[in-house]
Scaffold this motif. Structure first.
Motif, PDB file in Angstrom:
ATOM      1  N   ASN A  97       1.631   4.654  12.045  1.00 19.56           N
ATOM      2  CA  ASN A  97       1.981   5.976  11.509  1.00 19.56           C
ATOM      3  C   ASN A  97       3.409   6.049  10.988  1.00 19.56           C
ATOM      4  O   ASN A  97       3.978   7.136  10.877  1.00 19.56           O
ATOM      5  N   LEU A  98       3.991   4.905  10.639  1.00 23.79           N
ATOM      6  CA  LEU A  98       5.370   4.864  10.159  1.00 23.79           C
ATOM      7  C   LEU A  98       5.484   4.637   8.661  1.00 23.79           C
ATOM      8  O   LEU A  98       6.531   4.892   8.077  1.00 23.79           O
ATOM      9  N   GLN A 108       3.881  -1.605   0.320  1.00 25.43           N
ATOM     10  CA  GLN A 108       4.192  -0.642   1.368  1.00 25.43           C
ATOM     11  C   GLN A 108       5.053   0.470   0.795  1.00 25.43           C
ATOM     12  O   GLN A 108       5.877   0.248  -0.084  1.00 25.43           O
ATOM     13  N   PHE A 109       4.864   1.676   1.365  1.00 27.37           N
ATOM     14  CA  PHE A 109       5.570   2.867   0.911  1.00 27.37           C
ATOM     15  C   PHE A 109       5.997   3.658   2.133  1.00 27.37           C
ATOM     16  O   PHE A 109       5.312   3.649   3.163  1.00 27.37           O
ATOM     17  N   ASN A 110       7.124   4.364   2.029  1.00 30.14           N
ATOM     18  CA  ASN A 110       7.502   5.238   3.131  1.00 30.14           C
ATOM     19  C   ASN A 110       6.678   6.521   3.053  1.00 30.14           C
ATOM     20  O   ASN A 110       5.886   6.704   2.125  1.00 30.14           O
ATOM     21  N   GLY A 117       8.111  -2.212  -0.120  1.00 34.03           N
ATOM     22  CA  GLY A 117       7.804  -3.635  -0.090  1.00 34.03           C
ATOM     23  C   GLY A 117       6.515  -3.941  -0.824  1.00 34.03           C
ATOM     24  O   GLY A 117       5.727  -3.055  -1.119  1.00 34.03           O
ATOM     25  N   GLY A 118       6.346  -5.220  -1.098  1.00 27.86           N
ATOM     26  CA  GLY A 118       5.125  -5.666  -1.743  1.00 27.86           C
ATOM     27  C   GLY A 118       5.280  -5.805  -3.235  1.00 27.86           C
ATOM     28  O   GLY A 118       6.364  -5.604  -3.768  1.00 27.86           O
ATOM     29  N   GLY A 123       6.653   3.922  -6.975  1.00 32.36           N
ATOM     30  CA  GLY A 123       6.224   4.753  -5.857  1.00 32.36           C
ATOM     31  C   GLY A 123       4.859   5.360  -6.131  1.00 32.36           C
ATOM     32  O   GLY A 123       4.311   5.260  -7.232  1.00 32.36           O
ATOM     33  N   LEU A 124       4.314   6.001  -5.107  1.00 30.80           N
ATOM     34  CA  LEU A 124       3.005   6.634  -5.230  1.00 30.80           C
ATOM     35  C   LEU A 124       3.072   7.823  -6.180  1.00 30.80           C
ATOM     36  O   LEU A 124       4.084   8.535  -6.239  1.00 30.80           O
ATOM     37  N   LEU A 125       1.988   8.037  -6.913  1.00 25.75           N
ATOM     38  CA  LEU A 125       1.883   9.202  -7.782  1.00 25.75           C
ATOM     39  C   LEU A 125       1.818  10.436  -6.898  1.00 25.75           C
ATOM     40  O   LEU A 125       0.979  10.530  -5.998  1.00 25.75           O
TER      41      LEU A 125
END
Length: 140
Positions: A97-98, A108-110, A117-118, A123-125
């Motif tokens: 859950n982090l 990987q995304f916050n 990372g990756g 970033g995510l839309l």
């Protein structure tokens, strides 16, 4: 005349720079998004705590809603920006859950949707959100 020529050259360079960056970024297919959920619903127990989350229908591959605090929620497209048309399932919150991860490519995304990372460099839309009482409106 020199000022006009300089302005035309500047506009030409600006237009070229914008089109180059758009052609490199993978394009997530555009879909109409107009969803609403009750954040206090029994269907979304994770949205009752900060950094909690819920998966919601809608978007291209689904929507991930993350609660930042009692008054702020973020909504992200679940298609990974690295390869949005991949047949793999969408991004998910990691078991810790982090952070958010795409199991297919490893990106990987916050919890704010920024890449950490990756292979993804984007970033995510993010979709728009508006909270009115306990109703969260999600749109694009």
């Amino acid at each position: 005349m020199n000022k006009l020529w300089a302005l035309c050259m500047f506009l030409l360079l600006l237009t070229t720079a914008c089109s180059d960056s758009d052609s490199v970024r993978p394009r997530i297919p555009e879909v109409y998004v107009d969803e609403q959920i009750n954040v206090n619903s029994q269907l979304y127990p994770g949205l009752r705590q900060d950094n909690g989350y819920a998966y919601v229908a809608g978007g291209y591959k689904g929507i991930l809603v993350v609660r930042q605090n009692a008054g702020q929620y973020l909504a992200f497209e679940r298609a990974c920006p690295h390869d949005p048309t991949s047949t793999c399932s969408g991004v998910e919150v990691d078991a810790s859950n982090l952070f958010i991860v795409d199991a297919c490519c490893g990106s990987q995304f916050n919890l704010q949707g920024n890449v950490t990372g990756g292979p993804s460099v984007y970033g995510l839309l993010q979709y728009r959100t508006a909270l009115s009482g306990s109703l969260l409106y999600i749109s694009n």
